[in-house]
Structure formats: C-alpha cells, structure tokens
Design a protein around this motif. Structure first.
Motif, mmCIF file in Angstrom:
data_model
loop_
_atom_site.group_PDB
_atom_site.id
_atom_site.type_symbol
_atom_site.label_atom_id
_atom_site.label_comp_id
_atom_site.label_asym_id
_atom_site.label_seq_id
_atom_site.Cartn_x
_atom_site.Cartn_y
_atom_site.Cartn_z
ATOM 1 N N UNK A 1 0.825 -1.199 0.000
ATOM 2 C CA UNK A 1 0.000 0.000 0.000
ATOM 3 C C UNK A 1 0.873 1.269 0.000
ATOM 4 N N UNK A 2 1.938 1.252 0.797
ATOM 5 C CA UNK A 2 2.828 2.412 0.840
ATOM 6 C C UNK A 2 3.478 2.636 -0.525
ATOM 7 N N UNK A 3 3.869 1.522 -1.176
ATOM 8 C CA UNK A 3 4.484 1.641 -2.494
ATOM 9 C C UNK A 3 3.493 2.208 -3.503
ATOM 10 N N UNK A 4 2.235 1.736 -3.450
ATOM 11 C CA UNK A 4 1.236 2.245 -4.379
ATOM 12 C C UNK A 4 0.967 3.725 -4.147
ATOM 13 N N UNK A 5 0.941 4.119 -2.860
ATOM 14 C CA UNK A 5 0.732 5.528 -2.559
ATOM 15 C C UNK A 5 1.880 6.392 -3.058
ATOM 16 N N UNK A 6 3.114 5.901 -2.904
ATOM 17 C CA UNK A 6 4.272 6.648 -3.393
ATOM 18 C C UNK A 6 4.248 6.736 -4.913
ATOM 19 N N UNK A 7 3.921 5.612 -5.573
ATOM 20 C CA UNK A 7 3.880 5.607 -7.039
ATOM 21 C C UNK A 7 2.804 6.562 -7.554
ATOM 22 N N UNK A 8 1.655 6.575 -6.882
ATOM 23 C CA UNK A 8 0.580 7.467 -7.296
ATOM 24 C C UNK A 8 0.986 8.928 -7.117
ATOM 25 N N UNK A 9 1.644 9.228 -5.999
ATOM 26 C CA UNK A 9 2.107 10.591 -5.759
ATOM 27 C C UNK A 9 3.171 10.991 -6.777
ATOM 28 N N UNK A 15 5.132 17.352 -14.990
ATOM 29 C CA UNK A 15 6.224 16.747 -15.760
ATOM 30 C C UNK A 15 7.594 17.338 -15.458
ATOM 31 N N UNK A 16 7.714 18.664 -15.431
ATOM 32 C CA UNK A 16 9.026 19.285 -15.251
ATOM 33 C C UNK A 16 9.547 19.028 -13.840
ATOM 34 N N UNK A 17 8.678 19.166 -12.843
ATOM 35 C CA UNK A 17 9.069 18.892 -11.462
ATOM 36 C C UNK A 17 9.517 17.453 -11.303
ATOM 37 N N UNK A 18 8.776 16.533 -11.879
ATOM 38 C CA UNK A 18 9.127 15.119 -11.775
ATOM 39 C C UNK A 18 10.464 14.837 -12.441
ATOM 40 N N UNK A 19 10.691 15.415 -13.608
ATOM 41 C CA UNK A 19 11.931 15.158 -14.345
ATOM 42 C C UNK A 19 13.139 15.716 -13.588
#
Length: 256
Positions: A1-9, A15-19
């Motif tokens: 569940x923690x992994x899914x929450x992190x992946x969703x976040x 896009x630019x912030x994530x990159x």
C-alpha cells in the motif's frame, strides 16, 4: 500500500518537477553508490562509477576538453546524503511543483524557459567565481520567484518564525549561515530569481515597459499542447451530431 501511494504521488507530479527532482535524486544516488557510502562520509570512488569530480562546474574542462555535460550535472548534485540533501530536495520539490501547478499552469514551455534562463545566468556567474555546484542556487531561485508571486501567504519556519512569503529566501539564507555554509550560493539564487521576476512580472507593467523574456517558439511546440483552431471545420462523419449514440452502438454489436 505504501508503495502504491508513493507511485501514485510520483506519477501525479507535473512533468518538469518530476523530471528535475528525479534527475537530482538519481545523480546523488549514483555518486553515493560510487563512493560506497564509507563510514567517514568521504568519497573514495571505490566502485569507479560516478564521482563528484566528474560532475562539478569547471569552465576549463567544459570549453577545452568539451565535457559539456558539466553544464547540466552541476545543477543535479546536492552533496552526500544527509540533512542538507533532504532539506534541499524537500524545498526543490515543494516550490518547483507549486510554481508549475500555480502561476505556470498550462504554460510548461514558459516554465522550461525560466529553467534555461536561470541556468544560463548562473553559469555566466560561475565563469567568474569558484562555484562548483549550482543546484542549491537554482532551488533558491525557484523559492524566490514563488515567494514574490505569493506575497500575502503567511509562512512558518520550523515553528520558530512567522513571516510573509517574500522573506522566505532570506530566512533560508540565514539558516545556511547558521549551519556554517557560504551564503554566496544563496545570494546568487536570490539575484537570478529577482532578475527573472523583474523582467517577467515588473518591467512589462511599468510605463513604457514591455515583455523582454519571450519563450522561443520551438519550446512551445515541444511542451505546450496546441490549442484547437476555432476555424476548424470537421468532416461530416466526424461531427458529434453524426456520431452513433451508445444505444445504437449496442444494438449494432448485439443485434436481436
């Protein structure tokens, strides 16, 4: 569940912030792996993968040895894992995302142009000063632009100080000073942030002023979704009134 929450976040980040944050974390992780994370916190380069000496800003190596990647990598490495690294990552993620989802919402090309403009000015300054990594200055620039565009927001710093948003870059500079760090990097970020803010938000609204920072068209072509042409006339079969309704489609798929 923690992994899914992190992946969703993570996937929910613009896009630019994530990159940019991903590039910073991966670069630091690569250096930590190369250093083998020795107990003393130093870098012995045991695995010979990546070391800070391959990343730092060095004009001589850039222009004479053509190690062009240093123009980018010096913005991606924030030092060894520790309080300073996580502190910078939190501020980078928070204010980069708030800018991209706030005043730059729907204007990704303009946001990327701000990155390029700020990085260019910092690089020019780096040619005349002994600055090796400019990532922290870049973070302060983002904080400065956000703070000037949100002047009435009340801030709280570690529960100790209450102040208006425009004072945040100066509070961070004071915090760096308390930690024994040089404030040259912070001052550089504030200066570049102010130059961008003045040219983008202040000068165009002055009598006789005009917009000087124009985002190149190729950036808009790459990053911005093209607007629909109001004069576009679709073919008859593509018009909504001529599209089969769901009930008609069901009858076609399941004839009596």
């Amino acid at each position: 569940m923690a992994y899914q929450g992190f992946a969703q976040e993570y996937l929910g980040m613009p896009a630019v912030t994530r990159a940019y944050t991903t590039a910073c974390v991966l670069t630091t992780a690569a250096v930590v792996r190369a250093c083998g994370v020795p107990a003393g916190g130093g870098c012995g380069g045991e695995l010979e993968f990546i070391t800070p000496f391959q990343l730092y800003f060095n004009p001589d190596l850039i222009f004479r040895k053509f190690q062009i990647w240093r123009l980018i990598t010096n913005f991606l490495f924030f030092g060894p894992l520790g309080f300073s690294f996580f502190f910078n990552m939190i501020f980078l993620y928070r204010y980069c995302r708030m800018l991209e989802e706030g005043s730059f919402r729907g204007r990704t090309a303009d946001f990327v142009f701000m990155f390029l403009f700020g990085g260019f000015l910092m690089t020019l300054f780096g040619l005349f000063a002994s600055l090796f990594f400019l990532g922290q200055a870049f973070t302060i620039m983002l904080v400065y632009v956000w703070s000037r565009r949100n002047p009435y927001i009340r801030m709280n710093f570690f529960g100790l100080l209450n102040f208006q948003a425009p004072f945040l870059p100066w509070v961070l500079m004071g915090f760096s000073l308390l930690l024994g760090n040089s404030i040259i990097i912070d001052l550089l970020g504030i200066a570049v942030g102010h130059i961008y803010y003045f040219l983008e938000d202040v000068f165009p609204n002055q009598p006789g002023g005009k917009k000087l920072l124009l985002t190149p068209g190729f950036l808009k072509m790459v990053f911005d979704t093209p607007e629909e042409d109001p004069n576009y006339n679709p073919l008859p079969e593509d018009r909504p009134e001529n599209q089969p309704r769901d009930q008609d489609q069901n009858q076609q798929q399941h004839p009596q």
